[in-house]
Design a protein around this motif. Structure first.
Motif, mmCIF file in Angstrom:
data_model
loop_
_atom_site.group_PDB
_atom_site.id
_atom_site.type_symbol
_atom_site.label_atom_id
_atom_site.label_comp_id
_atom_site.label_asym_id
_atom_site.label_seq_id
_atom_site.Cartn_x
_atom_site.Cartn_y
_atom_site.Cartn_z
ATOM 1 N N GLY A 460 0.812 -1.205 0.000
ATOM 2 C CA GLY A 460 0.000 0.000 0.000
ATOM 3 C C GLY A 460 0.846 1.257 0.000
ATOM 4 O O GLY A 460 1.861 1.354 -0.688
ATOM 5 N N VAL A 461 0.425 2.250 0.789
ATOM 6 C CA VAL A 461 1.157 3.503 0.949
ATOM 7 C C VAL A 461 1.974 3.392 2.232
ATOM 8 O O VAL A 461 1.417 3.223 3.314
ATOM 9 C CB VAL A 461 0.194 4.699 1.014
ATOM 10 N N PHE A 462 3.289 3.510 2.118
ATOM 11 C CA PHE A 462 4.116 3.281 3.302
ATOM 12 C C PHE A 462 5.362 4.149 3.265
ATOM 13 O O PHE A 462 5.792 4.634 2.224
ATOM 14 C CB PHE A 462 4.541 1.812 3.381
ATOM 15 N N GLY A 463 5.952 4.339 4.444
ATOM 16 C CA GLY A 463 7.237 4.997 4.575
ATOM 17 C C GLY A 463 8.139 4.177 5.462
ATOM 18 O O GLY A 463 7.692 3.287 6.200
ATOM 19 N N SER A 464 9.419 4.485 5.415
ATOM 20 C CA SER A 464 10.410 3.725 6.162
ATOM 21 C C SER A 464 10.075 3.690 7.656
ATOM 22 O O SER A 464 9.821 4.725 8.281
ATOM 23 C CB SER A 464 11.789 4.358 5.957
ATOM 24 N N ALA A 465 10.039 2.470 8.214
ATOM 25 C CA ALA A 465 9.863 2.235 9.654
ATOM 26 C C ALA A 465 8.505 2.666 10.173
ATOM 27 O O ALA A 465 8.306 2.781 11.391
ATOM 28 C CB ALA A 465 10.971 2.928 10.452
ATOM 29 N N LYS A 466 7.552 2.898 9.276
ATOM 30 C CA LYS A 466 6.203 3.272 9.689
ATOM 31 C C LYS A 466 5.198 2.303 9.077
ATOM 32 O O LYS A 466 5.437 1.716 8.026
ATOM 33 C CB LYS A 466 5.876 4.703 9.262
ATOM 34 N N ALA A 467 4.067 2.162 9.742
ATOM 35 C CA ALA A 467 3.031 1.258 9.270
ATOM 36 C C ALA A 467 2.355 1.823 8.029
ATOM 37 O O ALA A 467 2.399 3.028 7.756
ATOM 38 C CB ALA A 467 2.004 1.012 10.367
ATOM 39 N N GLU A 468 1.707 0.952 7.285
ATOM 40 C CA GLU A 468 0.973 1.330 6.085
ATOM 41 C C GLU A 468 -0.126 2.334 6.403
ATOM 42 O O GLU A 468 -0.782 2.261 7.440
ATOM 43 C CB GLU A 468 0.364 0.082 5.449
ATOM 44 N N GLY A 469 -0.334 3.258 5.490
ATOM 45 C CA GLY A 469 -1.475 4.165 5.574
ATOM 46 C C GLY A 469 -1.230 5.364 6.465
ATOM 47 O O GLY A 469 -0.230 6.082 6.324
ATOM 48 N N ASN A 470 -2.160 5.601 7.417
ATOM 49 C CA ASN A 470 -2.153 6.834 8.211
ATOM 50 C C ASN A 470 -0.821 7.085 8.904
ATOM 51 O O ASN A 470 -0.347 8.221 8.958
ATOM 52 C CB ASN A 470 -3.269 6.779 9.257
ATOM 53 N N SER A 471 -0.230 6.056 9.464
ATOM 54 C CA SER A 471 1.019 6.239 10.204
ATOM 55 C C SER A 471 2.097 6.843 9.302
ATOM 56 O O SER A 471 2.780 7.800 9.682
ATOM 57 C CB SER A 471 1.487 4.900 10.771
ATOM 58 N N SER A 472 2.241 6.326 8.101
ATOM 59 C CA SER A 472 3.239 6.852 7.175
ATOM 60 C C SER A 472 2.830 8.203 6.609
ATOM 61 O O SER A 472 3.648 9.129 6.508
ATOM 62 C CB SER A 472 3.453 5.856 6.033
ATOM 63 N N ILE A 473 1.551 8.332 6.237
ATOM 64 C CA ILE A 473 1.073 9.594 5.647
ATOM 65 C C ILE A 473 1.265 10.736 6.630
ATOM 66 O O ILE A 473 1.762 11.826 6.273
ATOM 67 C CB ILE A 473 -0.403 9.463 5.225
ATOM 68 N N ASN A 474 0.912 10.543 7.886
ATOM 69 C CA ASN A 474 0.996 11.610 8.873
ATOM 70 C C ASN A 474 2.437 11.948 9.248
ATOM 71 O O ASN A 474 2.756 13.098 9.554
ATOM 72 C CB ASN A 474 0.218 11.229 10.124
ATOM 73 N N TYR A 475 3.317 10.947 9.221
ATOM 74 C CA TYR A 475 4.708 11.169 9.615
ATOM 75 C C TYR A 475 5.517 11.846 8.519
ATOM 76 O O TYR A 475 6.352 12.718 8.800
ATOM 77 C CB TYR A 475 5.351 9.833 9.976
#
Length: 537
Positions: A460-475
Motif C-alpha cells: 500500500g502507501v508506506f514509509g520507512s519504519a512506519k506502518a501502512e497508511g495513516n502512520s506513514s502519511i501523517n509522519y
C-alpha cells in the motif's frame, strides 16, 4: 528487425499552445541540388551567403551515403540575423509521409540520404555558435561502419568539447522533421541527439539503437540550454534514458532547460537488451529509465506511451524527477511539470520523485527546495511488477520533501511479488550519500493524492519504519490531502476517511484484465462512476 507495435491510447488534445511552431516554412529564396557529398558542403557555403530574410532549400539526392561531419555555419550575407531558413531535404520527399506522421525506417529510410559520423567520436553534424534557422527533412544520420560514438551523433549545438558559456552564443531555431537518427545494433552510441541550443523541434522522427555498456546513453539528451524544446510524435529508443535533461554541467547563468513540450512519443526499450529474455541479443547495455528530468522547468509531458523498463543498472522506474548537481554549477531544479494522459507499460516502477539531490555532499547543505509544483494526472500505469521486471513494483515513490505535488485521476496496476501503491518517505541515512546529521525525514509538503484507482500490492502507501497508511502519511507529509482514492485490496481502517477499497472485479472497467487495461473508463454501473471530487471518474 521489425518495428515494435505501438500500443494505442486515446488522449485529449491539450489546450496549451505549442512551445514552438515547427510547420514547414515557404521557400522564398534559392533552391539548389546536391548530387554528391562534396556538393553538400559547396552549396551550403553558397546558401549561407544569401539573404538571411529569405528561406532557401538544398535538395540532396536520396541515394547518397556521406561519411563526413556537416557543420552548420553562420550566415554571412545580407541580413545575417534574419528569420529565413536553410532547409535540407531529400529529393524523395514526395515518398515521405505527410507532416504530422512519423517516419518508419523499414518504409522510408530508402528515400533518405545518409550522413554518417566518419570515424570514432566524430559527429555526423554539429553547429557553429549562434548558427540559426536550419531545418532537416527526410535525412538519415548515423555512424560509419566500425565507428563508435561517446558523444552525440547529431550535436544540436557546438562540438562535444566546446561548452557554450554565453547566452548570446546558443545556436537556435533548429528543426528535425521526419528524420532517422540511429546507432548500430552492437556498437556504442552514447547519445543519438544532443541538445545545447534554443528553439529546437524534433518531430515525426525515429531515433534508435542509442546504447552503451558502463555509461548512460540516450535517444535525446539536453543539458546546457534554455529552451524552448519541442519533442512531438517520435519513436525514441535509448538504453540509459530515452529522454533526459540535466545531468551535465550548465555554465550559462540561468541555463536551466525550460519550456519543454513532450507529446505523443513512443518510448521503447527492446527486450533484446534484457539479460534473460528469450530474445536477448547478448550485450547487457546499461539500462536505467525511460524519462528523467534532472534539471528542468515548465515542462508538459502529454499523450506519450512508455514501454519496457526493468531492474538493471537502476531500479527500472519509467519516470524520474530527480534534481542532480554538478560541481561548481548553480543548484538544479525540477519545477512546474505537468505529466498527463500518458500510458506507462511493463516496468519495475512508475514514478520516482526525489525532493532534493540525494547523492553525495549535496544532500544536507541547506540548498533551496529543488522539486516544486508537479501535477501528475490522468495517466495509466500497467504491469508494474517486481515478478515480471524485478526490483520494487511500486506505482509511485516520492521521498525527501517534494513541494506542491498533485497526483489525481490516475489508474495503476501493480502486483506480483513485492509491490506497493506508493513509498512516501525514507530515513535519509538509508539512502545514497548517507546523512548522519539528518535526524528527521525530509517532509513531503502539500502533497495532494486524490481521485486515483491504484493497486495496493503488498504494501500500500508506506514509509520507512512506519506502518501502512495513516502512520506513514501523517509522519512523512504535511499540509496535503489523501482522499477519494480507491486502493484496491487495502484495509480502509488504515487510511484517511473518504477513500475506497473496491475489489478489482467490482470496479467494472470497460476492458481490463490482470495488470493491463485496454480501456480503463468506468462502466455506468461501477460504484466509482462519477464519484471523484470533480464529479467525474
Amino acid at each position: 528487425m521489425a518495428l515494435p507495435t505501438e500500443p494505442t491510447y486515446v488522449w485529449p488534445v491539450g489546450a496549451e499552445t505549442s512551445v514552438m511552431n515547427t510547420s514547414m516554412p515557404t521557400v522564398t529564396g534559392t533552391t539548389l541540388s546536391a548530387t554528391s557529398c562534396g556538393e553538400i558542403t559547396t552549396h551550403l557555403a553558397t546558401l549561407k551567403a544569401l539573404d538571411g530574410n529569405l528561406s532557401h532549400k538544398l535538395k540532396i539526392t536520396s541515394s547518397l551515403t556521406c561519411n563526413q561531419t556537416l557543420v552548420m555555419p553562420l550566415r554571412t550575407g545580407t541580413n545575417p540575423n534574419g528569420t529565413g531558413w536553410i532547409i535540407f531535404e531529400t529529393t524523395d520527399a514526395a515518398n515521405l509521409p505527410a507532416e504530422g506522421t512519423r517516419v518508419i525506417p523499414a518504409t522510408h529510410a530508402g528515400f533518405m540520404p545518409k550522413v554518417n559520423g566518419p570515424s570514432t567520436n566524430n559527429h555526423a553534424m554539429y553547429f557553429a555558435r549562434t548558427a540559426h534557422h536550419f531545418r532537416f527533412i527526410g535525412i538519415e544520420f548515423g555512424m560509419a561502419t566500425g565507428a563508435v560514438n561517446n558523444g552525440p551523433i547529431v550535436a544540436t549545438g557546438t562540438a562535444a568539447s566546446d561548452y557554450i558559456t554565453n547566452t548570446a552564443d546558443y545556436p537556435h531555431h533548429i528543426v528535425y522533421d521526419r528524420v532517422y537518427v540511429h546507432g548500430q545494433p552492437t556498437v556504442t552510441a552514447r547519445r543519438c541527439i544532443g541538445i545545447e541550443a534554443n528553439n529546437v523541434g524534433i518531430v515525426d522522427s525515429h531515433v534508435s539503437d542509442c546504447h552503451e555498456v558502463g555509461s548512460d546513453s540516450q535517444a535525446i539528451a539536453g543539458w546546457n540550454f534554455q529552451g524552448p524544446l519541442k519533442v512531438v510524435n517520435n519513436y525514441l529508443e535509448g538504453a540509459g534514458e530515452n529522454f533526459i535533461t540535466g545531468g551535465s554541467p550548465y555554465v550559462v547563468a540561468g541555463g536551466i532547460p525550460s519550456d519543454i513540450e513532450i507529446r505523443r512519443n513512443y518510448f521503447f526499450k527492446p527486450l533484446s537488451w534484457r539479460v534473460g529474455d528469450p530474445t536477448y541479443a547478448g550485450i547487457a547495455w546499461t539500462v536505467k529509465n525511460s524519462f528523467e528530468l534532472k534539471n528542468a522547468q515548465r515542462v508538459i509531458v502529454e499523450g506519450n506511451v512508455m514501454k519496457h523498463c526493468w531492474f538493471a543498472s537502476q531500479r527500472g522506474y519509467h519516470v524520474l524527477f530527480t534534481p542532480r548537481h554538478e560541481t561548481d554549477v548553480p543548484s538544479p531544479v525540477v519545477n512546474d511539470i505537468t505529466f498527463r494522459y500518458n500510458r506507462l507499460i511493463s516496468s519495475s516502477g512508475g514514478f520516482s520523485i526525489i525532493g532534493r539531490d540525494s547523492e553525495g555532499i549535496y544532500f544536507n547543505t541547506g540548498l533551496p527546495d529543488e522539486v516544486n509544483r508537479i501535477w501528475i494526472h490522468n495517466n495509466l500505469l500497467e504491469d508494474v511488477s517486481s515478478t515480471n521486471w524485478a526490483a520494487d513494483g511500486r506505482l509511485f515513490m516520492f521521498l525527501y520533501g517534494p513541494h506542491d505535488l498533485r497526483i489525481d485521476h490516475n489508474t495503476g496496476f501493480a502486483g506480483g511479488g513485492a509491490s506497493a501503491t506508493a513509498a512516501i518517505g525514507e530515513d535519509p541515512a538509508n539512502y545514497i550519500g548517507a546523512c548522519p546529521t539528518c535526524d528527521a525525514p525530509y517532509i513531503n509538503d502539500n502533497v495532494v493524492v486524490q481521485d486515483n484507482i491504484l493497486s495496493r500490492g503488498t504494501s500500500g502507501v508506506f514509509g520507512s519504519a512506519k506502518a501502512e497508511g495513516n502512520s506513514s502519511i501523517n509522519y512523512y507529509s504535511t499540509g496535503g490531502t489523501f482522499t477519494k482514492n480507491d486502493i484496491i485490496g487495502a484495509t480502509l481502517a488504515n487510511y484517511p476517511a473518504n477513500n475506497y477499497n473496491t475489489a478489482l472485479g467490482s470496479i467494472l472497467f470497460k476492458n481490463q484484465s490482470g495488470l493491463f487495461c485496454t480501456d480503463c473508463g468506468l462502466q455506468v454501473g461501477s460504484p466509482l462512476y462519477n464519484q471523484a471530487t470533480d464529479g467525474g471518474d
